[in-house]
Motif scaffolding. Structure first.
Motif: not given
Length: 299
Positions: A255-274
């Motif tokens: 909805l309203g991609e050009d009308e509303f202010t939208h929010i972006a977040r880093e929500t998923h994280f990758l991890s593994y042993r070095q």
């Protein structure tokens, strides 16, 4: 020494409980019905309680039997998977991936067939859970993709999987093309994603609007909130990464991609042993995952 009953007894019980029949269990295990009955009885004597109620033509699990069956079924599944892995070709590798449920269902799962076709020597063993896991202790997992956060420990590589745009998503059938979107947002039913890092209060505040206080349907998984929105239950505030298939098919609209202010977040994280980053199975999967997300090695 582990304090567990004889495995033969557990195997007989598991088969009888799963098949709900001593006779069928006997056929499966190539034993007599009497042997199954005696083995189950010996297991009941070990625990000091009944596991089955014997009826005239059938058997039924007691509450204690049901608890044992639920746990044993998971254990036998793991044993079966381990045996299958041993039988793989010598060059085959098994990669254990732990993944946030909604990411697994909505994003990773649909792409895994392509990965497995391209990398036929790597077998994926996927498990899911909402909680972040500590790979310094969870040695049975090679790679983790977690939601919201990840354990940062010495010896682990942890990186965010890019910012995700969090937008209001709903079925096209809910929207009235002749009414301003702002007024519709104030009236239409809203759907809560309980674990989301972005709430409706955040979204309405970012757009200079007052968040409605009316009751809202609530789900503890983003995938469930997205499905509810597809079904016309209301507007979900979710990641368009997770909803990409529904958006591409037209089951949902943003909805309203050009009308509303939208929010972006880093929500998923990758991890593994070095110290395992050099392993072919880990290196291959990590490079493929980042490539699918459009992220470079140093992004």
């Amino acid at each position: 020494m582990r304090r567990v009953p004889n495995f033969v007894l557990l195997r007989a019980f598991e088969a009888a409980a799963r098949l709900e029949s001593f006779t069928l269990a006997a056929k499966e295990l190539h034993l007599t019905q009497s042997a199954i009955s005696h083995q189950v009885k010996e297991l009941e004597e070990y625990f000091g309680r009944r596991l089955f109620d014997r009826r005239t033509r059938r058997v039924e699990l007691t509450p204690e039997g049901k608890r044992l069956q639920e746990s044993l079924s998971r254990v036998f599944d793991v044993i079966e998977a381990a045996c299958n892995e041993v039988a793989l070709a010598p060059q085959a590798q098994v990669l254990a991936v732990y993944c946030a449920p909604s990411f697994a269902v909505k994003w990773l799962g649909p792409r895994l067939p392509q990965f497995m076709q391209t990398h036929g020597d790597i077998t994926i063993r996927l498990s899911s859970g909402a909680e972040a896991i500590d790979l310094t202790h969870a040695r049975e997992v090679d790679v983790a993709i977690t939601y919201g956060s990840a354990h940062t420990r010495a010896g682990l590589t942890v990186r965010p999987l890019g910012k995700e745009r969090i937008l209001p998503l709903c079925s096209p059938s809910l929207i009235d093309a002749n009414e301003p979107l702002r007024s519709q947002m104030e009236k239409l039913p809203l759907i809560d994603s309980q674990l989301s890092r972005v709430t409706w209060s955040d979204w309405f505040g970012a757009n200079g609007m007052v968040c409605p206080t009316r009751p809202r349907a609530s789900f503890d998984r983003g995938a469930l909130a997205i499905s509810a929105a597809v079904d016309g239950m209301g507007i979900a505030l979710e990641s368009i990464r997770l909803a990409e298939r529904e958006l591409s098919k037209g089951d949902l609209i943003a909805l309203g991609e050009d009308e509303f202010t939208h929010i972006a977040r880093e929500t998923h994280f990758l991890s593994y042993r070095q110290n395992e980053a050099h392993l072919q199975k880990v290196d291959t999967f990590v490079a493929w995952l980042l490539g699918q997300l459009g992220l470079g090695a140093e992004d």
